[in-house]
Design a protein around this motif. Structure first.
Motif, PDB file in Angstrom:
ATOM      1  N   TYR A 280      33.123  54.051  29.316  1.00 24.16           N
ATOM      2  CA  TYR A 280      34.539  54.290  29.029  1.00 24.16           C
ATOM      3  C   TYR A 280      34.822  55.749  28.703  1.00 24.16           C
ATOM      4  O   TYR A 280      35.877  56.288  29.063  1.00 24.16           O
TER       5      TYR A 280
ATOM      6  N   GLN B 210      35.160  45.656  27.179  1.00 24.67           N
ATOM      7  CA  GLN B 210      36.615  45.539  27.103  1.00 24.67           C
ATOM      8  C   GLN B 210      37.085  45.447  25.656  1.00 24.67           C
ATOM      9  O   GLN B 210      38.113  46.018  25.281  1.00 24.67           O
TER      10      GLN B 210
ATOM     11  N   SER C  10      37.003  48.882  24.272  1.00 20.87           N
ATOM     12  CA  SER C  10      38.129  49.676  24.761  1.00 20.87           C
ATOM     13  C   SER C  10      39.395  49.376  23.972  1.00 20.87           C
ATOM     14  O   SER C  10      40.107  50.288  23.526  1.00 20.87           O
TER      15      SER C  10
ATOM     16  N   GLU D 270      46.210  46.495  29.337  1.00 22.15           N
ATOM     17  CA  GLU D 270      45.467  46.078  30.524  1.00 22.15           C
ATOM     18  C   GLU D 270      46.147  44.857  31.107  1.00 22.15           C
ATOM     19  O   GLU D 270      46.694  44.027  30.378  1.00 22.15           O
TER      20      GLU D 270
ATOM     21  N   HIS E 140      45.360  49.889  33.964  1.00 23.78           N
ATOM     22  CA  HIS E 140      44.034  49.271  33.893  1.00 23.78           C
ATOM     23  C   HIS E 140      44.147  47.806  34.281  1.00 23.78           C
ATOM     24  O   HIS E 140      44.987  47.085  33.750  1.00 23.78           O
TER      25      HIS E 140
ATOM     26  N   SER F 160      41.994  44.525  34.048  1.00 23.05           N
ATOM     27  CA  SER F 160      40.837  43.904  33.430  1.00 23.05           C
ATOM     28  C   SER F 160      40.487  42.641  34.207  1.00 23.05           C
ATOM     29  O   SER F 160      41.217  41.655  34.177  1.00 23.05           O
TER      30      SER F 160
ATOM     31  N   MET G 217      36.407  46.315  35.459  1.00 20.85           N
ATOM     32  CA  MET G 217      37.597  47.071  35.072  1.00 20.85           C
ATOM     33  C   MET G 217      37.929  48.041  36.189  1.00 20.85           C
ATOM     34  O   MET G 217      37.059  48.748  36.685  1.00 20.85           O
TER      35      MET G 217
ATOM     36  N   VAL H 275      40.636  51.154  37.275  1.00 25.94           N
ATOM     37  CA  VAL H 275      41.554  52.152  36.718  1.00 25.94           C
ATOM     38  C   VAL H 275      42.318  52.784  37.868  1.00 25.94           C
ATOM     39  O   VAL H 275      41.709  53.344  38.792  1.00 25.94           O
TER      40      VAL H 275
END
Length: 1194
Positions: A177, A247, A250, A302, A357, A359, A533, A535
């Protein structure tokens, strides 16, 4: 060597011409050729041995055929090619060994090779000089031997290349991350702008914000290719040895940063997390009757997407936003209608952040097992995604789908990062990241410290090939009748620069509106089984630079942001200090390397100059004898790791003084300051040259040895010359060589006259002695000693009996003639053998007659007992109790039956057992010390026989007492009662015993104290109802293969031997070797209780002699390791969940405070899980009790 030729058939001419071959066998009689050829010819006594003879034993005489080989390593000298003499007129009819010929040539010197000069003391080639000839290879070996430490330049960052982050044990989830967040320029800028707050209790330098600034500053300006984020981990109080959910980390870290940002004075900074990552969504419920709409707003960082195998990201988003009809039992209570009504519920995306994001719910919770597991389903995600088609209510989204071009979209996002989880289980694995670097405009794979550039995450395809790939739309009807466009058949290709489970879909799928997603070049979709994940950054967003090749509206004209924003001064001070320390380390290493290079050049020149000039040019030149091993050690000593120099004194005996120079004070100091090179390989116990080790001798010029000592600091010790060949060893070997020559001659003389006629008188001699003595090398011969005479102690009994008379056994003696006796009497004058006229000993003849009578009596007695006790002879000790049901029986010791059977087989050689002792089965109270009806009590020390056989034994043997039992209805009845106390003591008083391991099958229940059943002996079960024949017994004696035996033993029983001091861990290791079941998969049970203490001993657990343990194998969950989602029926042991971020700063602790070690745990009283095998150890253990992994840092 020249080619081989056959010997000419014509008479040989006098002398040898060039190229003519001569067999070495012709020269065996020449004393100048053979090292010991002078034995028996020039010298027949030790007094005749001269110095030249002693030199010849080591190949050092002037008449030796060992040539003075030239030095092959002298500069600018080339060896001329070998001349070849071939006679084309003489065909080759047979081949001869190469070593069996000598090449005579008039135009070339002696040939030199590794094979020919292996035993030549004057050849100093092939000792390892080639290691120094190549300067580069020699320097590489020298650097390995003289380790300068790790080169700091290896950790220097390459220009503009991203750096890696050190994994502190299990912090890969945080590293992945951090790499993604660093590439978000606005987020990085916001972190840099954070100012210290007025906090008297804590310093800003210990806060996670400052440590994040330092981490980002190092990632931007560090001179090293790896940064250690240990202080950031300590400031967050994370446990570095525990893997956490990425996650969850994060979300918690973003929440912590949001709290800290809101404490800042800058308004833009206060809302940075919200402005950059937060979106808005609305949960709608619409009444189907009155159309009343109920809304509930919510924010998100997310978008969580469920997985479906081989589905695209757009399809999963559509499924997420798909309306749900509430009807039947699930009707909606409408406040306006004031009743239950059918309703439609759906989620609506209102606003999207600049950085989006997704997830992927890769880790799901299984309700049936109450555990998390990892989904292995693939997902297809695009490089660009038009999010306008997913914004707003369903009606608006339907209108937007009709647009023909994605360039009209205001919410077009491009892929910027993919976070991956490698591993089959949700409880272990490894996190990596693939991130687009905004400064270099390239993709990189981040695997903790390792950073690899990916040439292109989405490689461009050939336009001609791409144009020819026409794909048909595959439509799928959803629940509401709308069509879903599935991707056409895909051709997958793995990314070459990455080891992740990512594949490129070269045929881009069409979107739901039928149009293709931008850009028009390159594959649009990527497939992955490990991505968790995604982005994306909005195209045209000032926080993200456009990717190469973008041609979408504003993305083409927008300029990349200033990615070289400067970190705050305090953070830069930390990075500059690290860079300065690295620069100093590099300079220091360069200086040491420069000094090492100069020292290497000097050593190399010295060593090469010495070994290029150490060959003798004449045999009369002053020289020193060394060993091959010492010279090889000197040549390579600078190229191997140095050892502690140690002085090795030369061996010497008390009666022989070695020839050495007197050691004055200067010499003693030289021995202390120099490195000693012992030549012990060629030195005898007397401290001089050993002729038996002549093959390892090498002759070196004395001046070269002096240079080795003066210029390289090495001393060859002891210092010996060719004249120092040991006279004592030569004399000893001379006697042996002379014996090998004279003994065959003496045997030949003996054989000529040894024969004697039947009517001729002669003498008796030991047959064994004569057979051994007639050998070319008798076995009884001991080097340095005379052979034992025929009447020696070990041979005398062959001829003479214990009464001093002629022995009766004719097979051990032999007749020889009087002439043969005369030959032997020359060697053994004191030997007086009996004449052939001597009569055998009368006493011995009488004893032989009596012995034969006794043997017949013993055999008769054995046959009678065998016939009388036939049932015991045939069935005892073989476990056959089928014929003993409802028959009175008795117990006897098994050792008695074994001894009795051995006596039956050899009654004249084996002693007959004298008595039967059953006292070992009777306790001091006169009761039974075992229970016949309990498994394990009737062990191998006792056997069951018929009562009638016992009655017969009482008549033949003494002893007792009688232990009578009878199998009545499946249970043994016995007259004597069982003493419980003594029975338990008997089964626990063992040092070593056998126990039974019952291997439970996969479907067998786990034993418990309630379900445990101690199986009794079942004497009623027939084992064998037919008589045992010899063929049957022979077939059962065959040993089956290990594979067949293992298959039959699975789910059954296995006997193993244990000791009372053996621990559970040692027992499991033994079972791993015997049964092939891993230690971590073993569960052992004793009487239903699981043996979970690995350090407990068999005695402390109450395991008795001949006891039974249950073994159940626990395998890893199949559904976590397979690529399918098939559930496994049956109960499974619930996995203990960790404490996640509890006790850390992200788990609800203070803002920041004193740092703690990353491996510290808030709960030191609970079990400690091993990081290698996950075994739960007791608190305080320094090593895992199962796999012995260190627990000091856990």
């Amino acid at each position: 060597m020249p080619p081989k030729r056959t010997r000419r058939t014509s008479p040989a001419s006098t002398g040898l011409t060039a190229g003519e071959r001569l067999k070495r066998a012709k020269l065996t009689g020449n004393a100048t050729y053979s090292a010991w050829g002078w034995v028996g010819t020039e010298a027949t006594e030790t007094s005749q041995i001269t110095l030249e003879h002693r030199l010849a034993t080591c190949g050092l005489s002037k008449t030796s055929n060992n040539p003075l080989c030239s030095n092959k390593y002298v500069e600018k000298r080339k060896t001329p090619p070998e001349s070849k003499v071939v006679d084309n007129n003489t065909p080759s009819t047979h081949t001869e060994p190469t070593d069996d010929v000598i090449v005579i040539s008039d135009d070339e010197g002696p040939s030199c090779s590794v094979k020919l000069c292996k035993y030549n003391p004057y050849c100093l080639n092939y000792l390892g000089q080639e290691k120094w000839e190549n300067a580069d290879k020699a320097y590489e070996a020298y650097m390995k031997a003289h380790d300068l430490g790790e080169n700091p330049k290896a950790h220097t960052r390459q220009s503009h290349t991203p750096i890696g982050l050190k994994n502190l044990g299990a912090t890969c989830y945080a590293n992945a991350y951090l790499q993604v967040w660093f590439q978000d320029v606005l987020f990085r800028m916001g972190v840099y702008q954070c100012q210290p707050l007025q906090d008297s209790e804590h310093t800003f330098e210990n806060s996670p914000i400052f440590q994040l600034q330092v981490t980002f500053a190092a990632m931007q300006h560090s001179a090293l290719n790896t940064f250690n984020p240990v202080k950031l981990v300590e400031s967050l109080k994370l446990r570095a040895t525990e893997q956490q959910d990425a996650q969850e980390f994060s979300k918690l870290f973003m929440a912590h940063l949001d709290t800290e940002f809101k404490k800042q004075q800058n308004p833009e900074l206060q809302s940075l997390i919200t402005d950059q990552f937060e979106g808005k969504q609305v949960y709608n419920t619409v009444c189907q009757s009155c159309q009343r709409r109920s809304e509930r707003d919510s924010s998100f960082l997310e978008i969580e997407v469920n997985l479906e195998n081989n589905a695209t990201l757009e399809e999963r988003l559509s499924a997420l936003l798909e309306p749900e009809i509430l009807s039947g039992d699930n009707k909606y209570l409408c406040q306006q209608c004031d009743s239950l009504q059918d309703a439609k519920r759906f989620t609506e995306l209102r606003e999207l952040p600049p950085v989006l994001h997704f997830s992927l719910l890769r880790f799901v919770y299984d309700i049936s097992t109450m555990e998390r597991k990892k989904s292995k389903q693939s997902i297809l995600f695009p490089t660009f995604i038009d999010m306008d088609r997913f914004l707003g209510p369903p009606e608006v989204r339907a209108q937007r789908k009709k647009r023909s071009a994605a360039k009209e979209s205001k919410n077009l996002y491009e892929l910027r990062g993919v976070l991956l989880h490698k591993g089959a289980s949700a409880y272990h694995g490894h996190y990596e990241a693939q991130v687009f670097d905004v400064k270099n405009q390239s993709w990189y794979q981040f695997n903790d410290e390792e950073v690899t550039k990916i040439e292109s995450l989405v490689p461009k395809l050939d336009i001609s090939k791409k144009a020819g790939k026409a794909a048909k739309d595959t439509k799928k009807k959803n629940g509401n009748g709308a069509s879903k466009v599935r991707p056409p058949p895909k051709k997958r290709r793995r990314i070459e620069d990455s080891d992740s489970e990512i594949e490129i879909i070269e045929s881009p799928p069409q979107t739901q509106g039928g149009e293709k997603s931008p850009p028009s070049e390159g594959p649009d979709y990527i497939s992955s089984k490990d991505a968790y994940m995604l982005v994306y950054a909005r195209v045209g967003n000032k926080s993200a630079a456009p990717m190469p090749g973008d041609s979408n509206g504003d993305a083409t004209t927008s300029q990349p942001p200033n990615v070289d924003i400067e970190p705050p001064p305090k953070a830069m001070e930390v990075v500059q200090a690290m860079n300065a320390a690295h620069e100093i380390a590099c300079k220091d290493y360069d200086e040491r390397e420069k000094e090492t290079r100069a020292r290497f050049d000097q050593i190399r020149n010295t060593v090469m100059d010495i070994y290029r000039s150490w060959n003798l040019s004449s045999r009369d030149e002053d020289c020193i004898v060394a060993s091959r091993q010492s010279l090889e050690a000197w040549i390579s000593r600078h190229l191997v790791k140095p050892k502690t120099p140690k002085r090795t004194p030369s061996p010497a005996s008390a009666d022989v003084t070695p020839k050495t120079e007197s050691l004055d004070t200067t010499t003693q100091d030289a021995l202390t300051s120099h490195t000693l090179l012992p030549i012990s390989e060629v030195v005898c116990p007397h401290g001089q040259l050993d002729p038996e080790k002549a093959a390892y001798m090498k002759v070196v010029r004395e001046i070269a040895c002096r240079r080795i000592a003066e210029e390289d600091g090495c001393l060859l010790t002891p210092k010996l010359t060719p004249a120092d060949v040991c006279a004592a060893c030569v004399e000893r070997m001379f006697k042996e060589k002379l014996y090998q020559i004279e003994h065959p001659r003496l045997v030949s003389r003996f054989d000529e006259v040894a024969a004697v006629e039947d009517d001729e008188d002669g003498y008796w001699i030991s047959k064994a002695w004569l057979k051994d003595w007639r050998l070319a090398k008798p076995k009884m011969h001991v080097e340095g000693e005379s052979d034992p005479p025929p009447d020696a102690e070990q041979f005398l009994s062959d001829v003479v009996c214990e009464h001093g008379k002629l022995a009766t056994n004719v097979a051990t003696r032999r007749r020889i003639s009087a002439e043969a006796y005369s030959v032997l009497s020359e060697i053994y004058p004191s030997w007086k053998p009996p004449s052939t006229r001597t009569e055998p000993c009368a006493i011995c003849e009488t004893l032989v007659h009596l012995s034969r009578e006794d043997k017949r009596e013993y055999r008769k007695q054995a046959e009678e007992e065998k016939a009388r006790l036939k049932h015991m002879h045939d069935n005892a000790l073989n476990g056959n109790t089928a014929l003993l049901e409802d028959v009175p029986c008795a117990i006897v010791p098994s050792q008695f039956v074994r001894s009795w059977r051995q006596w039956l087989m050899r009654p004249s050689e084996v002693t007959r057992p004298d008595r039967i002792d059953n006292s070992q089965f009777i306790c001091e109270h006169g009761l039974l010390a075992f229970d016949p009806n309990v498994t394990g009590d009737v062990d191998s020390s006792m056997t069951i026989i018929k009562r009638s056989d016992w009655d017969a034994l009482e008549q033949l043997y003494t002893g007792g007492p009688l232990i009578a039992i009878e199998n009545a209805g499946g249970k043994y009845t016995h007259e004597l009662a069982v003493c419980a106390e003594c029975r338990l003591q008997r089964r626990t008083s063992f040092d070593m015993t056998e126990i039974t391991i019952r291997v439970l099958g996969p479907n067998d229940p786990v034993p418990t104290p309630q379900t445990y059943n101690q199986e009794p002996i079942q004497p009623t079960k027939p084992i064998q109802t037919t008589l045992t024949t010899y063929s049957k017994r022979q077939n059962e004696g065959y040993r089956k293969s290990k594979r067949i035996r293992q298959v039959k033993e699975y789910g059954k029983r296995r006997k193993i031997t244990i000791t009372k001091a053996m621990s559970v861990k040692e027992l499991k290791i033994m079972l791993n070797d015997e049964l092939g079941i891993p230690v971590i998969s073993q569960r052992l049970f004793h009487r239903g209780q699981e043996l979970d203490d690995s350090s407990a001993t068999m005695l402390s657990l109450g395991i008795l002699s001949n006891d039974t343990l249950d073994l159940k194998e626990e395998n890893e969950d199949i559904d976590l390791l397979s690529d399918t989602d098939i559930e496994i029926d049956g109960p499974r042991k619930k996995r203990v969940e960790g404490q996640a971020f509890g006790g850390t700063l992200l788990g609800g602790g203070s803002s920041f405070g004193p740092s703690v070690p990353p491996s510290s745990s808030p709960d030191a009283s609970g079990p400690v899980a091993c990081p290698a095998c996950t075994y739960e150890n007791t608190p305080g253990d320094v090593a895992c009790a199962m796999c012995e992994t260190s627990l000091l840092n856990v």
